[in-house]
Write a protein that holds these residues in place. Sequence first.
Motif, PDB file in Angstrom:
ATOM      1  N   VAL A 310     -26.456 -15.994  -5.504  1.00  0.00           N
ATOM      2  CA  VAL A 310     -27.538 -16.700  -6.194  1.00  0.00           C
ATOM      3  C   VAL A 310     -28.515 -17.283  -5.177  1.00  0.00           C
ATOM      4  CG1 VAL A 310     -28.077 -18.605  -7.764  1.00  0.00           C
ATOM      5  CG2 VAL A 310     -26.041 -17.201  -8.151  1.00  0.00           C
ATOM      6  N   TYR A 311     -27.966 -17.791  -4.070  1.00  0.00           N
ATOM      7  CA  TYR A 311     -28.828 -18.350  -3.020  1.00  0.00           C
ATOM      8  C   TYR A 311     -29.766 -17.284  -2.445  1.00  0.00           C
ATOM      9  CZ  TYR A 311     -30.012 -19.172   1.860  1.00  0.00           C
ATOM     10  OH  TYR A 311     -30.675 -19.233   3.053  1.00  0.00           O
ATOM     11  N   VAL A 312     -29.225 -16.096  -2.165  1.00  0.00           N
ATOM     12  CA  VAL A 312     -30.064 -15.020  -1.609  1.00  0.00           C
ATOM     13  C   VAL A 312     -31.173 -14.647  -2.590  1.00  0.00           C
ATOM     14  CG1 VAL A 312     -30.075 -12.614  -0.883  1.00  0.00           C
ATOM     15  CG2 VAL A 312     -28.212 -14.111  -0.168  1.00  0.00           C
ATOM     16  N   GLU A 313     -30.809 -14.540  -3.848  1.00  0.00           N
ATOM     17  CA  GLU A 313     -31.807 -14.195  -4.858  1.00  0.00           C
ATOM     18  C   GLU A 313     -32.876 -15.286  -4.962  1.00  0.00           C
ATOM     19  OE1 GLU A 313     -32.012 -13.194  -9.656  1.00  0.00           O
ATOM     20  OE2 GLU A 313     -30.084 -13.537  -8.647  1.00  0.00           O
ATOM     21  N   LEU A 314     -32.430 -16.539  -4.962  1.00  0.00           N
ATOM     22  CA  LEU A 314     -33.386 -17.653  -5.046  1.00  0.00           C
ATOM     23  C   LEU A 314     -34.289 -17.700  -3.820  1.00  0.00           C
ATOM     24  CD1 LEU A 314     -31.083 -20.475  -6.471  1.00  0.00           C
ATOM     25  CD2 LEU A 314     -32.932 -19.291  -7.657  1.00  0.00           C
ATOM     26  N   ASN A 315     -33.715 -17.443  -2.671  1.00  0.00           N
ATOM     27  CA  ASN A 315     -34.512 -17.485  -1.437  1.00  0.00           C
ATOM     28  C   ASN A 315     -35.590 -16.408  -1.457  1.00  0.00           C
ATOM     29  OD1 ASN A 315     -35.031 -18.695   1.086  1.00  0.00           O
ATOM     30  ND2 ASN A 315     -33.960 -17.028   2.141  1.00  0.00           N
ATOM     31  N   GLN A 316     -35.249 -15.230  -1.976  1.00  0.00           N
ATOM     32  CA  GLN A 316     -36.247 -14.164  -2.085  1.00  0.00           C
ATOM     33  C   GLN A 316     -37.338 -14.536  -3.082  1.00  0.00           C
ATOM     34  OE1 GLN A 316     -33.917 -10.749  -3.142  1.00  0.00           O
ATOM     35  NE2 GLN A 316     -33.171 -10.398  -1.045  1.00  0.00           N
ATOM     36  N   GLN A 317     -36.942 -15.127  -4.190  1.00  0.00           N
ATOM     37  CA  GLN A 317     -37.932 -15.532  -5.182  1.00  0.00           C
ATOM     38  C   GLN A 317     -38.863 -16.611  -4.631  1.00  0.00           C
ATOM     39  OE1 GLN A 317     -35.730 -16.728  -8.646  1.00  0.00           O
ATOM     40  NE2 GLN A 317     -34.916 -14.665  -9.033  1.00  0.00           N
ATOM     41  N   ILE A 318     -38.292 -17.575  -3.915  1.00  0.00           N
ATOM     42  CA  ILE A 318     -39.124 -18.634  -3.319  1.00  0.00           C
ATOM     43  C   ILE A 318     -40.070 -18.045  -2.290  1.00  0.00           C
ATOM     44  CG2 ILE A 318     -39.049 -20.712  -1.888  1.00  0.00           C
ATOM     45  CD1 ILE A 318     -36.430 -21.443  -3.281  1.00  0.00           C
ATOM     46  N   ALA A 319     -39.565 -17.110  -1.460  1.00  0.00           N
ATOM     47  CA  ALA A 319     -40.428 -16.490  -0.453  1.00  0.00           C
ATOM     48  C   ALA A 319     -41.576 -15.729  -1.112  1.00  0.00           C
ATOM     49  CB  ALA A 319     -39.599 -15.550   0.426  1.00  0.00           C
ATOM     50  N   ALA A 320     -41.288 -15.065  -2.224  1.00  0.00           N
ATOM     51  CA  ALA A 320     -42.349 -14.340  -2.924  1.00  0.00           C
ATOM     52  C   ALA A 320     -43.402 -15.296  -3.473  1.00  0.00           C
ATOM     53  CB  ALA A 320     -41.738 -13.511  -4.056  1.00  0.00           C
ATOM     54  N   LEU A 321     -42.952 -16.416  -4.007  1.00  0.00           N
ATOM     55  CA  LEU A 321     -43.911 -17.394  -4.530  1.00  0.00           C
ATOM     56  C   LEU A 321     -44.716 -18.037  -3.407  1.00  0.00           C
ATOM     57  CD1 LEU A 321     -41.752 -19.110  -7.301  1.00  0.00           C
ATOM     58  CD2 LEU A 321     -43.595 -17.449  -7.597  1.00  0.00           C
ATOM     59  N   LEU A 322     -44.070 -18.259  -2.278  1.00  0.00           N
ATOM     60  CA  LEU A 322     -44.800 -18.832  -1.136  1.00  0.00           C
ATOM     61  C   LEU A 322     -45.857 -17.858  -0.628  1.00  0.00           C
ATOM     62  CD1 LEU A 322     -41.883 -20.543   0.849  1.00  0.00           C
ATOM     63  CD2 LEU A 322     -43.725 -21.676  -0.399  1.00  0.00           C
ATOM     64  N   ASN A 323     -45.548 -16.585  -0.643  1.00  0.00           N
ATOM     65  CA  ASN A 323     -46.535 -15.590  -0.200  1.00  0.00           C
ATOM     66  C   ASN A 323     -47.712 -15.485  -1.162  1.00  0.00           C
ATOM     67  OD1 ASN A 323     -45.014 -14.920   2.053  1.00  0.00           O
ATOM     68  ND2 ASN A 323     -43.841 -13.356   0.941  1.00  0.00           N
ATOM     69  N   ALA A 324     -47.474 -15.879  -2.436  1.00  0.00           N
ATOM     70  CA  ALA A 324     -48.579 -15.850  -3.399  1.00  0.00           C
ATOM     71  C   ALA A 324     -49.681 -16.839  -3.036  1.00  0.00           C
ATOM     72  CB  ALA A 324     -48.053 -16.133  -4.802  1.00  0.00           C
ATOM     73  N   GLY A 325     -49.294 -17.949  -2.375  1.00  0.00           N
ATOM     74  CA  GLY A 325     -50.289 -18.863  -1.821  1.00  0.00           C
ATOM     75  C   GLY A 325     -50.888 -19.858  -2.794  1.00  0.00           C
ATOM     76  N   ASP A 326     -50.181 -20.222  -3.857  1.00  0.00           N
ATOM     77  CA  ASP A 326     -50.682 -21.249  -4.774  1.00  0.00           C
ATOM     78  C   ASP A 326     -50.428 -22.620  -4.161  1.00  0.00           C
ATOM     79  OD1 ASP A 326     -51.408 -19.298  -6.494  1.00  0.00           O
ATOM     80  OD2 ASP A 326     -49.559 -19.374  -7.669  1.00  0.00           O
ATOM     81  N   GLU A 327     -51.489 -23.332  -3.884  1.00  0.00           N
ATOM     82  CA  GLU A 327     -51.386 -24.581  -3.140  1.00  0.00           C
ATOM     83  C   GLU A 327     -50.551 -25.625  -3.875  1.00  0.00           C
ATOM     84  OE1 GLU A 327     -52.324 -25.082  -0.149  1.00  0.00           O
ATOM     85  OE2 GLU A 327     -53.349 -23.165   0.131  1.00  0.00           O
ATOM     86  N   GLU A 328     -50.660 -25.671  -5.204  1.00  0.00           N
ATOM     87  CA  GLU A 328     -49.989 -26.743  -5.934  1.00  0.00           C
ATOM     88  C   GLU A 328     -48.474 -26.613  -5.902  1.00  0.00           C
ATOM     89  OE1 GLU A 328     -50.935 -23.425  -8.843  1.00  0.00           O
ATOM     90  OE2 GLU A 328     -51.954 -24.495  -7.212  1.00  0.00           O
ATOM     91  N   ASP A 329     -47.951 -25.411  -5.589  1.00  0.00           N
ATOM     92  CA  ASP A 329     -46.501 -25.213  -5.597  1.00  0.00           C
ATOM     93  C   ASP A 329     -45.893 -25.126  -4.202  1.00  0.00           C
ATOM     94  OD1 ASP A 329     -46.699 -25.065  -8.344  1.00  0.00           O
ATOM     95  OD2 ASP A 329     -46.960 -22.884  -8.334  1.00  0.00           O
ATOM     96  N   LEU A 330     -46.696 -25.090  -3.163  1.00  0.00           N
ATOM     97  CA  LEU A 330     -46.164 -24.858  -1.820  1.00  0.00           C
ATOM     98  C   LEU A 330     -45.208 -25.955  -1.375  1.00  0.00           C
ATOM     99  CD1 LEU A 330     -49.252 -23.447   0.141  1.00  0.00           C
ATOM    100  CD2 LEU A 330     -47.239 -22.221  -0.662  1.00  0.00           C
ATOM    101  N   VAL A 331     -45.585 -27.210  -1.566  1.00  0.00           N
ATOM    102  CA  VAL A 331     -44.768 -28.322  -1.075  1.00  0.00           C
ATOM    103  C   VAL A 331     -43.422 -28.342  -1.790  1.00  0.00           C
ATOM    104  CG1 VAL A 331     -44.626 -30.821  -0.828  1.00  0.00           C
ATOM    105  CG2 VAL A 331     -46.816 -29.657  -0.477  1.00  0.00           C
ATOM    106  N   GLU A 332     -43.466 -28.217  -3.092  1.00  0.00           N
ATOM    107  CA  GLU A 332     -42.223 -28.256  -3.863  1.00  0.00           C
ATOM    108  C   GLU A 332     -41.323 -27.075  -3.521  1.00  0.00           C
ATOM    109  OE1 GLU A 332     -40.772 -28.439  -8.550  1.00  0.00           O
ATOM    110  OE2 GLU A 332     -42.905 -28.247  -8.026  1.00  0.00           O
ATOM    111  N   LEU A 333     -41.921 -25.896  -3.391  1.00  0.00           N
ATOM    112  CA  LEU A 333     -41.123 -24.714  -3.067  1.00  0.00           C
ATOM    113  C   LEU A 333     -40.473 -24.819  -1.693  1.00  0.00           C
ATOM    114  CD1 LEU A 333     -43.409 -21.859  -4.441  1.00  0.00           C
ATOM    115  CD2 LEU A 333     -41.167 -22.517  -5.311  1.00  0.00           C
ATOM    116  N   LYS A 334     -41.221 -25.309  -0.699  1.00  0.00           N
ATOM    117  CA  LYS A 334     -40.661 -25.457   0.647  1.00  0.00           C
ATOM    118  C   LYS A 334     -39.535 -26.473   0.672  1.00  0.00           C
ATOM    119  CE  LYS A 334     -44.692 -23.991   3.326  1.00  0.00           C
ATOM    120  NZ  LYS A 334     -45.703 -24.389   4.335  1.00  0.00           N
TER     121      LYS A 334
END
Length: 677
Positions: A310-334
């Motif tokens: 589950v951690y690996v899957e979540l980490n990939q999903q977070i990395a994909a969202l971080l690459n999307a570059g939406d400023e409002e979600d970057l801090v929370e995602l990191k």
Amino acid sequence: GGKDRRSGLILTIPLCLEQTSMDELSVTLDYLLSIPSEKCKARGFTVIVDGRKSQWNVVKTVVLMLQNVVPAEVSLVCVVKPDEFWDKKVTHFCFWKEKDRLGFEVILVSANKLTRYIEPCQLTEDFGGTLTYDHMDWLNKRLVFEKFTKESTSLLDELALINNGSDKGTQEKERSVDLNFLPSVDPEMVLQTGHELLSELQQRRFNGSDGGVSWSPMDDELLAQPQVMKLLDSLREQYTRYQEVCRQRSKRTQLEEIQQKVMQVVNWLEGPGSEQLRTQWGIGDSIRASQALQQKHEEIESQHSEWFAVYVELNQQIAALLNAGDEEDLVELKALQQQLSDVCYRQASQLEFRQNLLQAALEFHSVAQDLSQQLDGLLGMLCVDVAPADGASIQQTLKLLEEKLKSVDLGLQGLREKGQSLLDQISNQASWAYGKDVTIENKENVDHIQGVMEDMQLRKQRCEDMVDVRRLKMLQMVQLFKCEEDAAQAVEWLSELLDALLKTHIRLGDDSQETKVLLEKHRKFVDVAQSTYDYGRQLLQATVVLCQSLRCTSRSSGDTLPRLNRVWKQFTLTSEERVQRLETAVAFHSSAEKILQECPEQPEAFNEMEQFDEIEAVGKSLLDRLTVPVVYPDGSEQYFGSPSDMASAAEHIREKMKLVSLKKQQLRQPEVATPES
């Protein structure tokens, strides 16, 4: 696909021998006439009714039906008749009679004369023309086009509903639209079907058919191209909007799911997962116990693996969202990513440490068990009394004993290395205790490891002491067998010397000088035999001493000593006989040579005839001795050489005795002459 001379489309109605349904034919004609554009319909149709395989009544019915189905569009009807069976006057009269009422001209014509009204290039091969036409290919393309039109139209309505519902923006409306969020058909499949259909239509427009003959597409296909292109453009537009809507909604939903799953993983790893590891600190006291702990640890790892996945899957999903570059979600995602990574890496490190510790414990116990088995085997070998058959088997046993002892040394060295490595890992175990005091558990593990190593050291030392004693005994046994073998070899050598004395020491010499040389050689030969006998006696004495030391009876010395004495006695008697013969031969040759070398002018030197008698007596004695065998204490007899050898030696002595006798006669002649004078 064909056209008449007025550029009107040609419609062919093939009839067959079977019953033709007028209703089905009417529906088919309605469908076919709905395909061309109004512009094409305005130019009119030329209808070819192929009645070559049908009856006249059926043909007539079809022609009359055209009046109701396409009265305004039909300009000419060509009825292709068979060569026989129909009454030309009747048929011609019937159509001529109803020409005004039908509204179009009907021509009854044979297939080979159809080209009078229609160009051959516009007729198919069935009517003697050259127009290439594949009805099944046309039918398949038409079905694909209609299916695409139906699916694309329905899909456009669904996508418009979804996209418009998303634009409204309220949460309630979004939820209501979510019920039908997925279209009924796959947009990608519909787009692919449309592109393939368009590509096929365009390709048939510009390419020739088989054989390179130019082919002109039918008006319905030209009409289908703009329809397909328009539908594809609309689909692409709506599908692009739909993908964006899906992406936004998926992103919002994914973020919420990620937050929820991250907390689930963190809570389990810091709760039940950590508690499982806190209860596992032992290493076991045997291979079976270590394997049981390993199995328990594998179960714990299996539970952790599910959460790590589950951690690996979540980490990939977070990395994909971080690459999307939406400023409002970057801090929370990191922040979520960092928290999740810290907990998972810490737990994974603890699992790996525990696995390495158990593996090291299993290897330590495996080495200890192997070493214990080696010590048991060595002890069992030492407890069995040695009863080898010969020196070679003793050497082999001694070599095996040394190899086992060396293997034990290597095993103990390996046990110390494994034990020290395990102790080092245990000393680092406290850093993973999460504040728990593991001194008691570690002390039990340390005491167990040190106790195993000390016990193995003591057992190895006892075995070494026993090996030293066994080694000394086996070396003495090797020496005993060697002495017995050498003593037996000495007997063999002495027997060979005796045999050589009897068979080769035969000559007595041709003169006194040669006989003296033979006598001197014989004395040296006897010295060699004496040394061999003394060597055998010494070996047998050493055998007695070794047997007393080993507290065992010699198996061969009791037989070897009598053999040695018997052979030596035989050699002694034979040697004495040889010496006596040589000494007698020396006396004989010396006396005979002295008499034969003196001058005959000195008769006073031979006044005493006793010298001649003495020489003859010595010679006869020597001849008699040559015929006598050597008699041994056991009553057995042996002759020197063969009879021919003895005969040769005796012959030489007789010749010399003849010379002496002749010399004696020469000396007696002057004595006889003096009295006569």
